[in-house]
Design an enzyme around this catalytic site. Structure first.
Site, short mmCIF file in Angstrom:
data_model
loop_
_atom_site.label_atom_id
_atom_site.label_comp_id
_atom_site.label_asym_id
_atom_site.label_seq_id
_atom_site.Cartn_x
_atom_site.Cartn_y
_atom_site.Cartn_z
N CYS A 269 37.08 39.37 32.73
CA CYS A 269 37.20 40.76 32.27
C CYS A 269 37.95 40.82 30.95
CB CYS A 269 37.87 41.63 33.32
SG CYS A 269 39.58 41.22 33.60
N SER B 27 33.82 45.46 39.65
CA SER B 27 33.03 46.26 38.70
C SER B 27 33.54 47.71 38.68
CB SER B 27 31.57 46.24 39.11
OG SER B 27 31.41 46.99 40.30
N GLU C 248 28.56 45.67 30.62
CA GLU C 248 29.31 44.42 30.83
C GLU C 248 28.32 43.36 31.31
OE1 GLU C 248 32.12 44.27 34.16
OE2 GLU C 248 33.47 43.14 32.85
N GLU D 181 32.88 37.26 48.75
CA GLU D 181 31.91 36.55 49.62
C GLU D 181 31.08 35.55 48.82
OE1 GLU D 181 31.89 39.69 48.79
OE2 GLU D 181 29.89 40.58 48.70
#
Lengths: 142, 484
Positions: free
Chosen positions: B283, B228, B384, B178
């Site tokens: 990532c 995530s 992260e 989104e």
């Protein structure tokens, strides 16, 4: 201005090819019918092919590994000032055409060296250099 | 720029969502609003799944080569729209235009790979498993699959899965992120032009309600998720509870070890793009830089100098090395981590907090940031960050570097720079992460190899793309036969 990576090197190739094509288009609109004008039509077709080839090389060879920066390569040496060229004068047009096609030849030669760690790209640039040589030798016969 | 309201794509039609909940999409470089995305309802998910379910029978009986031909056409159409898709991606996400092109290329490579379906979907057979009895395994599609991708690769990630699902005879639903829904919308415009049968490929925009709608829908056979780790775990658990196949890819905290014998001159460019490419929102990005040995100062000084020379600016400009991060909210999150690093005692040697880009005062820019003397227990060495922030953890030995890589929980990727084959062997053999770079800073498998990590970075059995993914999207039906 630095040419510091894969994308900008190919985009600059597209820019100079387009610049050449635009100059030839201007010539075809101003020159009288004759050998030079016919040759310009041929050059326009060739430039269109080369633009497509450059775009294809940029599309098909881009990858993370290719995005590492290139050093010691700038566009300044490949800029040609076309203002003031009389596009209605066959002699001036041929002379300028030779100058800008030689510029492209030099550009492809040096760009190929800069991209030598990516053999497919270097090879494509060498092919473009070869095409430039052919165009220049055709010009010699004008 | 005109603000467009995005539509869903259901059963071969562009459909306006009935939802009144709307999200604003902005250009990351300027902060200007460029689109509105509907947060569709679970009911709209059901409509899309019903259309996909209805299309399934006809699609699965379409010969594999005929299915592949749609993808050959799609590849050509993607090539024609290559620049358009890349520019849309850069505009809404902010990654540099060359990086966007690289992403679109990777998307297309999956389309190319999937067209090998006539080989890859082949079953297997053997005669005389017992006297006069033969056995065969057929790979059959299962029905409707769905994908929930992240924001950082809005073009590519859905295409790690979709082409393989669809070419093997399944039908599909994509819920784009989104935060960056325009890229996939542009891609679906191309799909619409290519003319897949109605209902075979569908797209529903939205947020949590759409995700839950996918997880709750009993007709969805499997889900591919990338995002995530907490969400990846949630998706994995929910799919387990409802009996869906699942491949759930989570976060990362990748280490990049630099041995004393590394060829620094040759390595420096990729060491920089590893950490700062896509503004660190990958990532596979390097996150912890690990100089090994006693004499790290020289390397660190050279690294910082080179990073300082990076050009930050409008990502559509090809001279620019790094663009903004995706949103104002994410910028705040990254800045929060920088503050945390200072608070916990790391030494900030390059500060990107007040990054100003001339002409773009409202862009979501964070400059390259480097912390030295980070310790493994600090937050910036554990979480992260997903931004252009390097945490340098100095270690004395390769064993310490390996231990550091294996102690993060996340186990997505790990890289080593060295000229020593023995060190490489030890590193690749012993680190937990399952994507390994040797003198490569971004260890990104191509479409014909599997993509995914281990530990807290991946939940499931079969990873993204590669050869194995044909198994994820098919069931092997075993036929044992005897004739009298």
């Amino acid at each position: 201005m630095p040419l510091k990576g894969f994308g900008v090197i190919l985009t600059f190739a597209e820019t100079i090819e387009t610049e050449n094509k635009d100059f030839y288009l201007q010539g075809t609109s101003q020159l009288p019918e004759g050998e030079v004008k016919s040759f310009l039509y041929e050059l326009i077709k060739e430039k269109e092919k080369q633009i497509k080839q450059v775009q294809r090389v940029r599309r098909e060879n881009v990858a993370e590994m290719i995005l590492e920066p290139v050093e010691g390569f700038t566009r300044d040496r490949f800029l040609v000032n076309l203002s003031g060229v009389n596009a209605a004068d066959p002699g001036a047009v041929v002379e300028t055409a030779r100058k800008i096609e030689e510029r492209n030849l030099n550009y492809y030669r040096e760009a190929a060296k800069k991209m030598k760690s990516h053999p497919e790209v270097a090879s494509a640039l060498q092919q473009l250099e070869k095409k430039q040589k052919k165009l220049l030798s055709k010009m010699d016969s004008l | 720029m005109a603000v467009t309201k995005l539509k869903n794509y259901i059963d071969g039609e562009w459909v306006e969502s009935e939802s009144t909940e709307i999200g604003n999409i902005t250009c990351s470089a300027t902060g200007e609003m460029i689109a509105e995305v509907p947060y569709s309802t679970a009911k709209e998910v059901d409509q899309a799944v019903n259309a996909a379910q209805e299309a399934f029978e006809a699609w699965r009986t379409t010969p594999p080569l005929a299915r592949a031909r749609y993808f050959f056409r799609l590849k050509d159409a993607f090539e024609e729209n290559f620049e358009d898709i890349s520019k849309t991606l850069t505009t809404e996400l902010g990654k540099a235009i060359d990086e966007a092109r690289g992403e679109v290329r990777r998307m297309i490579e999956n389309v190319e790979h999937c067209t090998g379906v006539t080989t890859m979907q082949c079953g297997y057979t053997i005669e005389d498993i017992a006297r006069g009895i033969d056995c065969a395994g057929h790979r059959q599609p299962l029905g409707v699959f769905a994908c929930i991708p992240p924001y950082n690769f809005p073009a590519m990630v859905p295409w790690w899965f979709l082409p393989y699902a669809v070419v093997t005879g399944n039908t599909y639903l994509v819920k784009p992120s989104e935060q960056v829904p325009m890229t996939q919308t542009k891609i679906f415009e191309v799909i619409d032009d290519v003319g897949f049968p109605n209902g075979v490929i569908n797209m529903v925009h939205g947020s949590k309600d759409v995700v839950n709608g996918i997880l709750d829908n009993p007709n969805i056979q499997g889900v591919s998720f990338v995002g995530s780790t907490p969400t990846a775990k949630y998706i994995y658990k929910r799919c387990g509870e409802t009996g869906k196949r699942v491949q759930s890819l989570g976060g990362a905290k990748n280490i990049v070890a630099v041995m004393p014998d590394a060829n620094l001159e040759a390595s420096m460019p990729s060491l920089i793009t590893s950490f700062f490419g896509c503004a660190g929102q990958r990532c596979l990005s390097g996150s912890i830089l690990v100089p090994v040995g006693d004499n790290a100062d020289d390397f660190i000084n050279k690294y910082v100098e080179r990073v300082k020379a990076m050009k930050i600016g409008d990502p559509l400009n090809e001279d620019v090395d790094m663009g903004p991060v995706v949103s104002e909210e994410h910028k705040k999150k990254v800045l929060g981590y920088i503050e945390k690093g200072i608070e916990e005692g790391a030494e900030l040697i390059l500060d990107g907090r007040n990054c100003q880009v001339e002409g773009y005062p409202d862009g979501y820019y964070v400059g390259p940031t480097i912390f030295d003397h980070v310790t493994p227990d600090m937050t910036i060495a554990k979480d992260e960050i997903f931004g252009p922030v390097v945490s340098i953890v100095r270690v004395k030995t390769l064993d310490e570097a390996i231990e550091l890589a294996n102690s993060r929980g996340f186990a997505n990727a790990a890289c080593i720079y060295t000229q020593d084959g023995g060190a490489v062997r030890k590193f690749k053999y012993n680190v937990k992460p399952s994507m390994i770079g040797i003198n490569i800073g971004i260890a990104a498998p191509m479409s014909f190899f599997p993509f995914g990590g281990a530990g807290e970075s991946f939940f499931g059995d079969i990873k993204g793309h590669g050869q194995e993914i044909f198994q994820f999207f098919t069931d092997t039906k075993v036929l044992i036969e005897r004739w009298f």
